[in-house]
Scaffold this active site. Structure first.
Site, PDB file in Angstrom:
ATOM      1  N   HIS A  86     -17.830 -21.480  -4.597  1.00 36.43           N
ATOM      2  CA  HIS A  86     -17.485 -22.763  -5.216  1.00 36.43           C
ATOM      3  C   HIS A  86     -16.142 -22.686  -5.946  1.00 36.43           C
ATOM      4  O   HIS A  86     -15.482 -23.710  -6.115  1.00 36.43           O
ATOM      5  CB  HIS A  86     -18.614 -23.299  -6.105  1.00 36.43           C
ATOM      6  CG  HIS A  86     -18.758 -22.650  -7.443  1.00 36.43           C
ATOM      7  ND1 HIS A  86     -19.667 -21.653  -7.703  1.00 36.43           N
ATOM      8  CD2 HIS A  86     -18.105 -22.871  -8.608  1.00 36.43           C
ATOM      9  CE1 HIS A  86     -19.567 -21.305  -8.971  1.00 36.43           C
ATOM     10  NE2 HIS A  86     -18.632 -22.026  -9.556  1.00 36.43           N
ATOM     11  N   ASP A 132     -23.271 -18.736  -2.402  1.00 38.01           N
ATOM     12  CA  ASP A 132     -22.094 -18.916  -3.265  1.00 38.01           C
ATOM     13  C   ASP A 132     -21.315 -17.603  -3.364  1.00 38.01           C
ATOM     14  O   ASP A 132     -21.318 -16.931  -4.388  1.00 38.01           O
ATOM     15  CB  ASP A 132     -22.553 -19.393  -4.647  1.00 38.01           C
ATOM     16  CG  ASP A 132     -21.408 -19.982  -5.450  1.00 38.01           C
ATOM     17  OD1 ASP A 132     -20.304 -20.129  -4.889  1.00 38.01           O
ATOM     18  OD2 ASP A 132     -21.621 -20.296  -6.642  1.00 38.01           O
ATOM     19  N   GLY A 230     -16.010 -21.294 -16.588  1.00 33.69           N
ATOM     20  CA  GLY A 230     -14.840 -20.423 -16.656  1.00 33.69           C
ATOM     21  C   GLY A 230     -15.187 -18.994 -16.281  1.00 33.69           C
ATOM     22  O   GLY A 230     -14.306 -18.173 -16.064  1.00 33.69           O
ATOM     23  N   SER A 232     -17.488 -18.342 -13.732  1.00 31.27           N
ATOM     24  CA  SER A 232     -17.868 -18.359 -12.310  1.00 31.27           C
ATOM     25  C   SER A 232     -17.071 -17.368 -11.489  1.00 31.27           C
ATOM     26  O   SER A 232     -15.861 -17.213 -11.697  1.00 31.27           O
ATOM     27  CB  SER A 232     -17.573 -19.727 -11.709  1.00 31.27           C
ATOM     28  OG  SER A 232     -18.671 -20.561 -11.776  1.00 31.27           O
ATOM     29  N   GLY A 233     -17.745 -16.792 -10.532  1.00 32.85           N
ATOM     30  CA  GLY A 233     -17.061 -15.879  -9.620  1.00 32.85           C
ATOM     31  C   GLY A 233     -16.952 -14.477 -10.173  1.00 32.85           C
ATOM     32  O   GLY A 233     -16.702 -13.531  -9.442  1.00 32.85           O
TER      33      GLY A 233
END
Ligand SMILES: *[C@@H]1O[C@H](CO)[C@@H](O)[C@H](O)[C@H]1NC(C)=O
Length: 284
Positions: A86, A132, A230, A232-233
């Site tokens: 995402h 994801d 902030g 994410s990932g």
């Protein structure tokens, strides 16, 4: 790695009512920010130097005159960054996506900024938030020697097949520290979160409505610490018997942040080992 044993968890997060699910990347200003007020507080571990999590990277979007952090990621091999699908899907053009690594102060103008040669995204489903996961290939080597950094190693280890974390894990990122702040933290933040079994996690989410914890997802947290927008990932690292810390999860989504009893949801990296291998070495 031993330094990870030092955690001190002190902060208490004020809880707010929230029932919507949000991926944990930073929304651009044009998005309806009000809905997120009071919710986008990172939860709270402590400042850590980048050397405690040398695999951590910051994904940044380039504007006319600025670079803006919006997601995290982790180096898993020279030139290869593991992140959330995402995050990658939220960037319209790959030449606007940059990767900053090896530093704590990601806003500084004198930091190594890498270009992305290629982005490979799994078949991410916006509705179920399934798959994801994405990898980025950078145009240049990210070996510490090439960056003139002192540390020997900045690549995180992938988990073994079938990995199931038994002990507490650590999530790290540069996401906002509180809804009142519109400034990113100056230092990388990290917090300890306890893995939660998927069945238990599903039970917790059932209280909030129709939300499915699917294969390929894993849960951690539910206490006072959590990832947030902030983050994410970014990586969730967990201790593995043989391998020390491994990158077991990727920050994916949650309901609010540190909502009482509700854990954060991560991509289960172990579930995607073959996908990762296929993306990095398409011939083998
Ligand atoms: C992650 O995926 C692996 C492989 O599918 C599985 O064996 C493991 O139990 C999963 N971990 C969690 C925490 O669900």
């Amino acid at each position: 790695m031993k330094l990870f044993l030092w955690w001190i968890l002190i902060k208490v997060v004020t809880l707010t009512e929230c029932s919507n699910i949000f991926p944990r990347f930073l929304y651009e200003k044009k998005e309806p920010k009000n809905e997120f007020r009071g919710e986008d507080r990172i939860v709270k571990g402590i400042d850590i130097p980048i050397s405690y999590a040398p695999w951590q990277v910051s994904l940044q979007k380039v504007g006319a005159t600025t670079r803006m952090h919006f997601c995290g990621g982790a180096l898993i091999a020279d030139r290869w960054v593991l992140t959330a699908a995402h995050c990658v899907k939220s960037v319209s053009r790959m030449d606007l996506l940059k990767v900053v690594l090896g530093v704590n102060d990601i806003k500084s103008s004198s930091v190594p900024v890498f270009d992305v040669e290629r982005a490979i995204t799994a078949d991410y489903d916006l509705t179920t938030r399934c798959n994801d996961i994405a990898v980025l290939k950078l145009t240049e080597s990210t070996l510490p020697a090439r960056l003139r950094l002192l540390r020997k190693k900045n690549v995180g280890k992938l988990p073994p097949p079938g990995f199931y974390p038994k002990e507490s894990c650590i999530v790290s990122g540069w996401g906002f520290k509180s809804a009142e702040e519109s400034k990113l933290p100056d230092s990388l933040q990290a917090a300890k979160v306890r893995p939660m079994d998927s069945n238990e996690c599903q039970i917790r989410y059932n209280q909030l409505g129709d939300v499915d914890i699917l294969d390929g997802m894993m849960c951690a947290g539910g206490g006072e610490t959590d990832a947030c927008q902030g983050d994410s990932g970014g990586p969730l690292v967990c201790p593995s018997d043989k391998d020390g810390y491994v990158i077991a999860g990727i920050v994916s989504w949650g309901v609010g942040c540190a909502t009482r009893g509700i854990p954060g949801v991560y991509t289960n990296v172990s579930h995607y080992l073959e996908w990762i291998q296929g993306a990095i070495n398409p011939e083998s």
